[in-house]
Design a protein around this motif. Structure first.
Motif, mmCIF file in Angstrom:
data_model
loop_
_atom_site.group_PDB
_atom_site.id
_atom_site.type_symbol
_atom_site.label_atom_id
_atom_site.label_comp_id
_atom_site.label_asym_id
_atom_site.label_seq_id
_atom_site.Cartn_x
_atom_site.Cartn_y
_atom_site.Cartn_z
ATOM 1 N N ASN A 146 0.799 -1.233 0.000
ATOM 2 C CA ASN A 146 0.000 0.000 0.000
ATOM 3 C C ASN A 146 0.821 1.268 0.000
ATOM 4 O OD1 ASN A 146 -2.813 -1.045 0.099
ATOM 5 N ND2 ASN A 146 -1.956 -2.111 1.859
ATOM 6 N N GLY A 147 2.122 1.165 -0.064
ATOM 7 C CA GLY A 147 2.978 2.353 -0.100
ATOM 8 C C GLY A 147 4.400 1.959 0.228
ATOM 9 N N SER A 148 5.312 2.932 0.112
ATOM 10 C CA SER A 148 6.743 2.687 0.350
ATOM 11 C C SER A 148 7.193 1.365 -0.293
ATOM 12 C CB SER A 148 7.056 2.663 1.853
ATOM 13 O OG SER A 148 6.651 3.865 2.436
ATOM 14 N N VAL A 149 6.778 1.191 -1.520
ATOM 15 C CA VAL A 149 6.984 -0.075 -2.243
ATOM 16 C C VAL A 149 8.469 -0.378 -2.432
ATOM 17 C CG1 VAL A 149 6.489 -1.221 -4.448
ATOM 18 C CG2 VAL A 149 4.763 0.193 -3.374
ATOM 19 N N GLU A 150 9.289 0.699 -2.453
ATOM 20 C CA GLU A 150 10.743 0.541 -2.650
ATOM 21 C C GLU A 150 11.366 -0.357 -1.585
ATOM 22 O OE1 GLU A 150 9.111 3.387 -2.729
ATOM 23 O OE2 GLU A 150 9.498 4.275 -4.694
ATOM 24 N N LEU A 151 10.685 -0.479 -0.448
ATOM 25 C CA LEU A 151 11.191 -1.351 0.617
ATOM 26 C C LEU A 151 11.263 -2.808 0.171
ATOM 27 C CD1 LEU A 151 9.383 -0.264 3.904
ATOM 28 C CD2 LEU A 151 11.852 -0.531 3.582
ATOM 29 N N VAL A 162 6.919 -2.731 -9.210
ATOM 30 C CA VAL A 162 6.304 -1.943 -10.283
ATOM 31 C C VAL A 162 5.742 -0.731 -9.577
ATOM 32 C CG1 VAL A 162 4.393 -1.806 -11.930
ATOM 33 C CG2 VAL A 162 5.822 -3.849 -11.857
ATOM 34 N N ASP A 163 6.269 0.444 -9.910
ATOM 35 C CA ASP A 163 5.860 1.640 -9.172
ATOM 36 C C ASP A 163 6.038 2.888 -10.019
ATOM 37 O OD1 ASP A 163 4.789 2.861 -6.923
ATOM 38 O OD2 ASP A 163 6.725 3.169 -5.960
ATOM 39 N N ILE A 164 5.518 3.988 -9.472
ATOM 40 C CA ILE A 164 5.617 5.286 -10.131
ATOM 41 C C ILE A 164 6.994 5.895 -9.896
ATOM 42 C CG2 ILE A 164 4.784 7.655 -9.954
ATOM 43 C CD1 ILE A 164 2.023 6.525 -9.434
ATOM 44 N N GLU A 166 8.868 9.555 -10.510
ATOM 45 C CA GLU A 166 8.674 10.933 -10.971
ATOM 46 C C GLU A 166 10.045 11.562 -11.178
ATOM 47 O OE1 GLU A 166 6.072 13.201 -8.467
ATOM 48 O OE2 GLU A 166 6.177 14.943 -9.781
ATOM 49 N N THR A 167 10.719 11.920 -10.086
ATOM 50 C CA THR A 167 12.065 12.495 -10.217
ATOM 51 C C THR A 167 13.131 11.390 -10.227
ATOM 52 O OG1 THR A 167 12.299 12.633 -7.827
ATOM 53 C CG2 THR A 167 11.347 14.551 -8.941
ATOM 54 N N GLY A 168 12.801 10.238 -9.699
ATOM 55 C CA GLY A 168 13.767 9.132 -9.610
ATOM 56 C C GLY A 168 14.561 9.153 -8.318
#
Ligand code: PRP
Length: 220
Positions: A146-151, A162-164, A166-168
């Motif tokens: 549900n969030g902080s998918v980078e974890l 698979v995520d958004i 924007e700035t990277g």
């Protein structure tokens, strides 16, 4: 003389709502009530223009529009794709631009290309499923977060995400990189299918006004 047809517009809470109201304002549609930042009201009205606005969580905007609780909605195309509701998508508003990507640690590239069974963490299981199953024809295990998918890859929950992007900077600060582009994203206007027929004139007028405004700004 017939009165103006009433319209209700569902906005995505947060930055997208702000950008939408700015654009609507430049096209001549305003809502003074909404300017009060301390208000706890959820629904706002411009009596003269017969416009109602309400703020909702992004994934709920297509739901309000599909059921006709709102005639129009503004939401990111990530949400339009993920929710796959029966609504018309009528206009790319040009802001909120970002990308949907497959990302992971550098060593995940080989794993991705090997066609091995991957674990994919994402807030967007439908978009991820469509990408892996239909475009890459690769079987994967999807893990909904549900969030902080980078974890996901950092703590060993998944191989990739698979995520958004924007700035990277979230990826960079966490030692991850973009491995594949899935699609470009931006804010979209969506319309209830029945309203599009019953309120055709007013809705066309609003869409036309916004399109003209966007074109004029694009020419600058
Ligand atoms: C989004 C997205 C990434 C981040 C990307 O998360 O899920 O985590 O923004 O932005 P960047 O490329 O500019 O760093 P959001 O801030 O919406 O929060 P979330 O992780 O809780 O979903």
């Amino acid at each position: 003389m017939q009165g103006i047809t009433e319209l209700t517009i569902a906005l995505t809470k947060g930055r997208l709502a702000g950008r939408t109201m700015e654009l609507l304002g430049r096209a001549g549609y305003t809502c003074e009530e909404m300017a009060d930042k301390h208000s706890r009201k959820l629904i706002f009205r411009n009596e003269e223009q017969k416009l109602n606005f309400f703020l909702a969580k992004g994934p709920d905007v297509p739901t309000y529009v599909e059921y006709g609780a709102a005639d129009l909605g503004v939401v990111g195309s990530d949400v339009v794709l993920e929710e796959n509701r029966r609504v018309y998508e009528v206009l790319d508003l040009g802001f909120g631009r970002c990308r949907m990507c497959v990302a992971g640690p550098p060593e995940a590239r080989e794993l991705l290309d090997s066609g091995a069974m991957l674990r994919v963490a994402t807030k967007y299981p439908e978009i991820a499923r469509d990408y892996f199953y239909h475009r890459r024809q690769q079987t994967v295990e999807l893990i909904k977060l549900n969030g902080s998918v980078e974890l996901g890859p950092i703590v060993g929950l998944s191989d990739v995400i698979v995520d958004i992007v924007e700035t990277g900077s979230t990826l960079k600060e966490n030692g991850l990189l973009v491995l594949e582009d899935v699609c470009d994203l931006s804010a979209r206007m969506i319309v209830n299918q029945v309203s599009m027929q019953l309120k055709a004139r007013r809705i066309r007028e609003v869409i036309g006004g916004l399109r003209e405004q966007l074109e004029a700004e694009g020419r600058k």
